[in-house]
Design an enzyme around this catalytic site. Structure first.
Site, PDB file in Angstrom:
ATOM      1  N   SER A 236       1.042  -1.051  -0.027  1.00 52.64           N
ATOM      2  CA  SER A 236       0.041   0.113   0.128  1.00 52.64           C
ATOM      3  C   SER A 236       0.830   1.332  -0.071  1.00 52.64           C
ATOM      4  O   SER A 236       2.223   1.277   0.009  1.00 52.64           O
ATOM      5  CB  SER A 236      -0.833  -0.132   1.139  1.00 52.64           C
ATOM      6  OG  SER A 236      -0.168   0.108   2.264  1.00 52.64           O
ATOM      7  N   LYS A 237       0.371   2.436  -0.064  1.00 54.88           N
ATOM      8  CA  LYS A 237       1.003   3.596  -0.163  1.00 54.88           C
ATOM      9  C   LYS A 237       2.070   4.068   1.038  1.00 54.88           C
ATOM     10  O   LYS A 237       2.788   4.693   0.944  1.00 54.88           O
ATOM     11  CB  LYS A 237      -0.176   4.646  -0.116  1.00 54.88           C
ATOM     12  CG  LYS A 237      -0.576   5.094  -1.599  1.00 54.88           C
ATOM     13  CD  LYS A 237      -1.773   6.170  -1.443  1.00 54.88           C
ATOM     14  CE  LYS A 237      -2.046   6.182  -3.006  1.00 54.88           C
ATOM     15  NZ  LYS A 237      -3.074   7.451  -3.107  1.00 54.88           N
ATOM     16  N   ARG A 238       1.594   3.056   2.214  1.00 52.31           N
ATOM     17  CA  ARG A 238       2.630   3.329   3.341  1.00 52.31           C
ATOM     18  C   ARG A 238       3.940   2.864   2.962  1.00 52.31           C
ATOM     19  O   ARG A 238       5.071   3.141   3.571  1.00 52.31           O
ATOM     20  CB  ARG A 238       2.138   2.816   4.657  1.00 52.31           C
ATOM     21  CG  ARG A 238       1.968   1.195   4.473  1.00 52.31           C
ATOM     22  CD  ARG A 238       1.497   0.764   6.061  1.00 52.31           C
ATOM     23  NE  ARG A 238       1.431  -0.819   5.919  1.00 52.31           N
ATOM     24  CZ  ARG A 238       0.417  -1.335   5.414  1.00 52.31           C
ATOM     25  NH1 ARG A 238      -0.688  -0.635   4.984  1.00 52.31           N
ATOM     26  NH2 ARG A 238       0.202  -2.968   5.421  1.00 52.31           N
ATOM     27  N   HIS A 239       4.131   1.936   1.948  1.00 49.73           N
ATOM     28  CA  HIS A 239       5.310   1.360   1.712  1.00 49.73           C
ATOM     29  C   HIS A 239       6.175   2.177   0.626  1.00 49.73           C
ATOM     30  O   HIS A 239       7.322   1.865   0.438  1.00 49.73           O
ATOM     31  CB  HIS A 239       5.170  -0.077   1.063  1.00 49.73           C
ATOM     32  CG  HIS A 239       4.726  -0.786   1.999  1.00 49.73           C
ATOM     33  ND1 HIS A 239       3.182  -1.399   1.921  1.00 49.73           N
ATOM     34  CD2 HIS A 239       5.023  -1.696   2.975  1.00 49.73           C
ATOM     35  CE1 HIS A 239       2.879  -2.313   2.838  1.00 49.73           C
ATOM     36  NE2 HIS A 239       3.987  -2.555   3.625  1.00 49.73           N
TER      37      HIS A 239
END
Length: 460
Positions: A236-239
């Site tokens: 996801s965008k947190r990665h």
């Protein structure tokens, strides 16, 4: 004939996981001389947006994953879905249900309190209700027995029918639901192989029931494990970047992305870098991994750096223009020369652009620490010598500039770092650039003279 499909919903930018699914479908079709089809599942009118449709189409085109026939849009096929729903109703394989949301919420709460898995209990299954306002249509899932899915990667996957409820195939507003439209589309498109993420396994049980009810042969299923981040959670965008748009804007090449995505869950020995032709020739479903793949950004950067070095410079130029229009005034020929000079030093096209901004303007921003260390009285002899040599230099070729640099070091009694570092700082504002002769040549005589003059004025 093998026919595969990719069927994204235009509710967001194309995720890198979706791009991999599209790639696997495309490669499998091509490796079997089959057809790859594209279907846009845009029946969710509240969330579907044209900008996402355009992003999906542009992203696939950028990757070279092009459909072999005209794109199918579910929003154009509502009459066909209605026809199938009516057929299921006529055959008593579906029924109208008028349960209210309040009634269903109460049912769910009651089941949860009893420790029962929440699901619709089929209370209207045999009432033969009419199509009243607010009614939905539910499919009659078999009440007993099991359903088995044969998956090329997972083997046989079975679930008891009692664990499945009577799913809704038409909403109260008359629109068809996902599991119904997928079945109808796959049948009409004559899809032979459904290759998709293993988060769809539960949907596959439901879809298989509808296919069986229609008396049609099921496609061959392959459910591929999802892509995970380094924390082993769904990417996801947190990665970091997750959409193909993000990766392109960061300066990754399509061939690098194709190579990296192909190796996320598939392998052909230890080989890591492929041409498209090699991928098509080697790809098969038997070599897919059964476990999830970890998205390694560092490895992607390394692959991208390799293809930046190996690609035709004009292919890099096209991506360079996509990322930045700041360099347009320099003209195509000069930009190509700059890219070629920088390519061995950078791992993304964006890095090439960022590292080349000193070519755009003679107003060089020099860090205070670099200025104090290199723009000094001790280095004035270098600046004066270089300024005089440049003013007398009429033959502006790379070879001539190289000779100028060589002569300067001999005459001043300097080694290359002693000469190049202060010159590089005054020309570029940093200690990072192509070789000093190539940097000077690409900047041009006039710009070099101007920047040396500015540097001299900073000496205190």
């Amino acid at each position: 004939m093998v026919i595969t499909r990719f069927a994204p919903s235009p509710t967001g930018y194309l995720h890198i996981g979706g791009a991999r699914t599209a790639l696997f479908n495309w490669l499998f079709a091509k490796s079997n001389d089959g057809l790859f089809l594209l279907r846009i599942e845009d029946t969710d009118k509240a969330r579907s947006e044209m900008k996402y449709v355009e992003n999906i189409l542009d992203s696939l085109e950028w990757l070279g994953i092009n459909p072999d026939k005209e794109v199918i849009y579910q929003s154009d096929r509502e009459d066909r879905y209605k026809e199938i729903i009516d057929k299921l109703l006529e055959k008593n394989l579906a029924y109208y249900c008028n349960c209210t949301k309040k009634e269903l919420d109460f049912l769910r709460q009651e089941q949860q309190e009893k420790g029962i898995k929440p699901k619709y209990d089929g209370r209207n299954r045999d009432k033969n209700l009419d199509n009243e306002p607010g009614s939905v249509v539910r499919f009659k899932t078999p009440l007993d027995g099991k359903i088995c899915i044969k998956d090329t990667l997972k083997g046989e996957v079975t679930v008891n029918n009692e664990e499945l409820d009577d799913l809704i195939i038409q909403r109260a507003d008359g629109s068809p639901t996902y599991n119904l439209t997928v079945v109808v589309d796959d049948v009409d498109m004559m899809v032979t192989n459904v290759i998709r993420g293993d988060d769809h396994v539960n949907n596959t049980f439901r879809q298989a029931h509808i296919i069986d009810a229609l008396g049609i042969d099921r496609p061959i299923y392959t459910h591929i494990p999802l892509i995970l981040g380094e924390d082993r959670k769904r990417l996801s965008k947190r990665h970091g970047a997750t959409s193909t748009y993000d990766f392109r804007k960061e300066g990754f090449l399509p061939l690098a992305m194709i190579n990296y995505l192909a190796r996320l869950g598939w392998a052909s020995g230890d080989k890591e870098k492929f041409t498209i032709e090699e991928l098509i020739h080697l790809f098969n479903l038997e070599k897919l991994n059964k476990s999830s793949s970890i998205f390694d950004y560092k490895k992607l950067y390394n692959i991208n750096k390799y293809f930046i070095k190996e690609s035709e410079v004009y292919d890099l130029y096209k991506e360079f223009l996509y990322i930045s229009n700041e360099f347009e005034a320099l003209g195509e020929e000069k930009i190509l020369e700059i890219i070629d000079a920088q390519r061995d030093r950078c791992k993304t096209i964006r890095e090439i652009a960022d590292e080349s901004k000193f070519f755009i303007s003679d107003k060089v921003q020099i860090d205070e620490k670099l200025r104090d260390k290199f723009i000094t009285k001790d280095n004035l002899p270098i600046f004066d010598y270089l300024l005089k040599s440049l003013e007398n230099q009429n033959n502006w070729t790379l070879e001539a500039v190289n000779d100028l640099v060589e002569n300067a070091m001999v005459d001043l009694g300097l080694k290359l770092p002693e000469f190049a570092k202060p010159v590089r700082v005054l020309l570029t504002g940093s200690l990072s650039s192509p070789s000093i002769d190539k940097t000077m040549f690409l900047l041009g005589k006039k710009s070099c003279i101007q920047r040396i003059g500015v540097a001299k004025s900073l000496v205190t």
